[in-house]
Write a protein that holds these residues in place. Structure first.
Motif, short mmCIF file in Angstrom:
data_model
loop_
_atom_site.label_atom_id
_atom_site.label_comp_id
_atom_site.label_asym_id
_atom_site.label_seq_id
_atom_site.Cartn_x
_atom_site.Cartn_y
_atom_site.Cartn_z
N ARG A 1 0.85 -1.20 0.00
CA ARG A 1 0.00 0.00 0.00
C ARG A 1 0.87 1.24 0.00
O ARG A 1 2.00 1.22 0.50
CB ARG A 1 -0.94 0.02 1.21
N THR A 2 0.33 2.30 -0.56
CA THR A 2 1.01 3.58 -0.52
C THR A 2 0.03 4.62 0.01
O THR A 2 -1.19 4.48 -0.16
CB THR A 2 1.52 3.99 -1.92
N GLY A 3 0.55 5.66 0.65
CA GLY A 3 -0.34 6.69 1.18
C GLY A 3 0.30 7.45 2.31
O GLY A 3 1.49 7.30 2.60
N TRP A 4 -0.49 8.26 2.99
CA TRP A 4 0.00 9.08 4.09
C TRP A 4 -1.17 9.54 4.96
O TRP A 4 -2.33 9.52 4.55
CB TRP A 4 0.73 10.31 3.54
N GLY A 5 -0.85 9.92 6.17
CA GLY A 5 -1.84 10.46 7.07
C GLY A 5 -2.00 11.96 6.85
O GLY A 5 -1.10 12.63 6.35
N TYR A 6 -3.15 12.49 7.25
CA TYR A 6 -3.41 13.92 7.09
C TYR A 6 -3.24 14.70 8.39
O TYR A 6 -3.38 15.93 8.39
CB TYR A 6 -4.85 14.12 6.58
N ASP B 1 -5.51 16.13 14.80
CA ASP B 1 -5.57 14.97 15.68
C ASP B 1 -5.66 15.37 17.15
O ASP B 1 -6.50 14.84 17.90
CB ASP B 1 -4.33 14.09 15.48
N ALA B 2 -4.81 16.30 17.58
CA ALA B 2 -4.78 16.70 18.99
C ALA B 2 -6.08 17.37 19.41
O ALA B 2 -6.63 17.10 20.48
CB ALA B 2 -3.59 17.62 19.25
N GLU B 3 -6.60 18.27 18.55
CA GLU B 3 -7.83 18.97 18.89
C GLU B 3 -9.02 18.02 18.90
O GLU B 3 -9.90 18.11 19.75
CB GLU B 3 -8.07 20.11 17.89
N ALA B 4 -9.05 17.07 17.96
CA ALA B 4 -10.14 16.09 17.92
C ALA B 4 -10.12 15.23 19.18
O ALA B 4 -11.19 14.92 19.74
CB ALA B 4 -10.02 15.22 16.68
N GLN B 5 -8.95 14.86 19.63
CA GLN B 5 -8.85 14.07 20.85
C GLN B 5 -9.37 14.86 22.05
O GLN B 5 -10.09 14.33 22.90
CB GLN B 5 -7.40 13.65 21.09
N ARG B 6 -9.04 16.14 22.09
CA ARG B 6 -9.50 16.99 23.19
C ARG B 6 -11.03 17.14 23.17
O ARG B 6 -11.70 17.00 24.19
CB ARG B 6 -8.85 18.38 23.10
N ILE B 7 -11.57 17.39 21.97
CA ILE B 7 -13.02 17.59 21.84
C ILE B 7 -13.78 16.32 22.19
O ILE B 7 -14.78 16.34 22.89
CB ILE B 7 -13.37 18.06 20.41
N ALA C 1 -27.91 13.25 18.71
CA ALA C 1 -28.87 12.16 18.48
C ALA C 1 -28.05 10.90 18.16
O ALA C 1 -27.66 10.68 17.02
CB ALA C 1 -29.80 12.49 17.33
N GLY C 2 -27.75 10.11 19.17
CA GLY C 2 -26.94 8.92 18.93
C GLY C 2 -25.53 9.06 19.47
O GLY C 2 -25.18 10.04 20.13
N LYS C 3 -24.70 8.08 19.14
CA LYS C 3 -23.35 8.00 19.66
C LYS C 3 -22.40 8.93 18.89
O LYS C 3 -22.73 9.45 17.83
CB LYS C 3 -22.83 6.57 19.57
N ARG C 4 -21.22 9.13 19.47
CA ARG C 4 -20.15 9.89 18.83
C ARG C 4 -19.01 8.94 18.45
O ARG C 4 -18.71 8.00 19.18
CB ARG C 4 -19.62 10.96 19.79
N PHE C 5 -18.39 9.19 17.29
CA PHE C 5 -17.31 8.35 16.82
C PHE C 5 -16.14 9.22 16.36
O PHE C 5 -16.33 10.40 16.03
CB PHE C 5 -17.76 7.49 15.62
N THR C 6 -14.95 8.64 16.30
CA THR C 6 -13.79 9.32 15.70
C THR C 6 -13.09 8.36 14.76
O THR C 6 -13.05 7.14 15.00
CB THR C 6 -12.78 9.79 16.77
N TYR C 7 -12.55 8.91 13.66
CA TYR C 7 -11.82 8.11 12.69
C TYR C 7 -10.58 8.88 12.23
O TYR C 7 -10.71 10.02 11.77
CB TYR C 7 -12.68 7.80 11.46
N PRO C 8 -9.38 8.31 12.36
CA PRO C 8 -8.19 8.98 11.82
C PRO C 8 -8.29 9.04 10.30
O PRO C 8 -8.77 8.09 9.66
CB PRO C 8 -7.03 8.09 12.29
N LEU C 9 -7.85 10.15 9.71
CA LEU C 9 -7.99 10.35 8.26
C LEU C 9 -6.64 10.15 7.57
O LEU C 9 -5.63 10.72 7.97
CB LEU C 9 -8.53 11.74 7.97
N ASP D 1 -7.35 14.68 -2.11
CA ASP D 1 -6.12 15.12 -1.46
C ASP D 1 -5.86 16.60 -1.74
O ASP D 1 -5.54 17.38 -0.83
CB ASP D 1 -4.94 14.28 -1.95
N ALA D 2 -6.02 17.01 -3.00
CA ALA D 2 -5.78 18.41 -3.37
C ALA D 2 -6.79 19.34 -2.70
O ALA D 2 -6.40 20.41 -2.19
CB ALA D 2 -5.86 18.56 -4.89
#
Length: 420
Positions: A194-199, A246-252, A278-286, A366-367
């Motif tokens: 695989r190829t790619g990168w985190g945002y 990432d840091a701000e999302a973790q704090r929120i 309305a419902g649960k909260r989720f987080t996903y790394p991008l 990405d752009a």
């Protein structure tokens, strides 16, 4: 053949299905139903139990289905079971700005009335899709659904491919499909890199209830840390996909519900009145992750196993369903011509069909993310002017609308509303 153990091994390794699909989320069952319609026998192996998949509680997880994806679901017999739970997306409004300051005066506004085909797409909750797929697979004789089972090994022979389950059972078929997500074990065992990168971004996902009707309008608000998508659900509810560092999302996400809403409100605005969770909260790394190959000997990848992109345009599931439609068409036409459906020539047709479209989508998302997820004054001015230009030219607007609806490019037959 007098050895009884050898006879048992022989029986266990006989071909059970034409197609083996690893992954029981959404793309895997969609492909199984599309292939079963054209006469293939299919085994779907799902690591999650059916009981978990059928969890009917509303949790806010939803998908933006393009018009062409809706056509595919209709073609494989799913849409009739979820239509009453789907919310048409009649307009899309794209704006730029900072939290608490309101949007820029430059924007893009797309209205489905500018094209002839109908709504650009539909919002559908995850729970309704999953239940409809499970029911449809259960009522289709040519589909064997193995839930709560994990593949631990796979092997390829000259005329077949086999997988070994954690129970020790061996299943053999002509083609193996990896639909097992971004960390695809199917791809890894086949030696596909695989190829790619985190945002450096994390998506905060939830659903909110609001006082005023949304009128079927989807909103995309670009802010320096990342975009906020407000997507209409049935009733006075919207699905939220909100990107932060990432840091701000973790704090929120660590805040209680009241604190979470206090952070969301200045970003959301008051155009729909007061909001509540309305419902649960989720987080996903991008991140962006693309398989270097979509096929290997007697193997093909679909969905996130082949490509995972930024959710900035809500095209992840739509891209996966386009894989489904393209692969189903490729395998069906090959079988009708008497070809070996697992041959390299057949599988490479699928890869060639999907590779360019996928690369284009990955580059575009990405752009867009890099262009909009910053606070550079020059870039802000340039993108605002660009949005104003697009909004002012009808032909450009219609081009974006058709792209959002999935109507551009080499559209597979199932996504045209036609049978294979």
């Amino acid at each position: 053949m007098d050895n009884p153990v050898r006879a048992v091994i022989f029986r266990r390794m006989q071909k059970q299905s034409d197609i083996i699909i690893v992954g029981g989320g959404l793309n895997g069952p969609a492909l199984a139903l599309a292939l079963a319609q054209t006469g293939f026998s299919v085994t779907v192996i799902d690591a999650l139990s059916e009981k978990i998949r059928r969890n009917a509680a509303f949790d806010g997880r939803s998908y933006a289905l393009a018009l062409t994806s809706q056509r595919l679901l209709d073609g494989i017999g799913i849409w009739q079971d979820i239509a009453e739970h789907a919310e048409p997306m009649l307009e899309i409004k794209v704006t730029d700005g900072r939290a608490g300051e309101g949007p820029s005066p430059f924007f893009m506004h797309f209205d489905h009335a500018e094209i002839e085909e109908g709504p650009m797409g539909y919002m559908v909750q995850d729970r309704h899709l999953r239940r409809a797929f499970l029911d449809a697979m259960a009522s289709t004789p040519d589909i064997t659904h193995l839930s709560g089972k994990t593949v631990v090994a796979q092997s390829v022979g000259p005329a077949s491919v086999s997988v070994t389950l954690d129970s020790g059972k061996i299943i053999t078929g002509s083609v193996l499909i990896g639909s097992d997500g971004r960390a695809s074990g199917t791809a890894e065992r086949a030696g596909i890199k695989r190829t790619g990168w985190g945002y450096g971004q994390t998506a905060l996902v939830c659903a909110v209830a609001h006082e005023k009707p949304h009128n079927g309008i989807a909103h995309q608000f670009f802010m320096p840390p990342g975009p906020l998508a407000i997507l209409p659900l049935t009733g006075n509810r919207c699905s939220i996909v909100w990107s932060e560092t990432d840091a701000e999302a973790q704090r929120i996400n660590a805040l209680d519900d009241a604190g979470y809403l206090d952070v969301l409100r200045p970003r959301f605005g008051d155009f729909l009145g007061d909001i509540s969770l309305a419902g649960k909260r989720f987080t996903y790394p991008l991140n962006l992750t693309i398989a270097t190959r979509f096929v290997a000997p007697r193997l093909a990848l679909i969905g996130d196993a082949a490509h995972g992109v930024h959710p900035i345009a809500g095209q992840g599931l739509n891209a996966g369903l386009r894989d489904v439609a393209a692969l189903a068409e490729t395998l069906t036409l090959a079988a009708r011509r008497g070809e070996d459906i697992g041959s390299p020539l057949v599988l490479e047709r699928y890869e060639q069909w999907r590779r360019f479209d996928t690369a284009t989508l990955a580059a575009a998302t990405d752009a867009f993310n890099r262009l909009f997820s910053n606070d550079n004054a020059l870039l802000r001015a340039g993108r605002d002017i660009g949005m104003g230009i697009v909004n002012a030219i009808p032909s450009l607007r219609r081009g974006f609308i058709r792209e959002a609806a999935g109507l551009t490019g080499d559209v597979p037959r199932l996504m045209q509303g036609k049978a294979i």
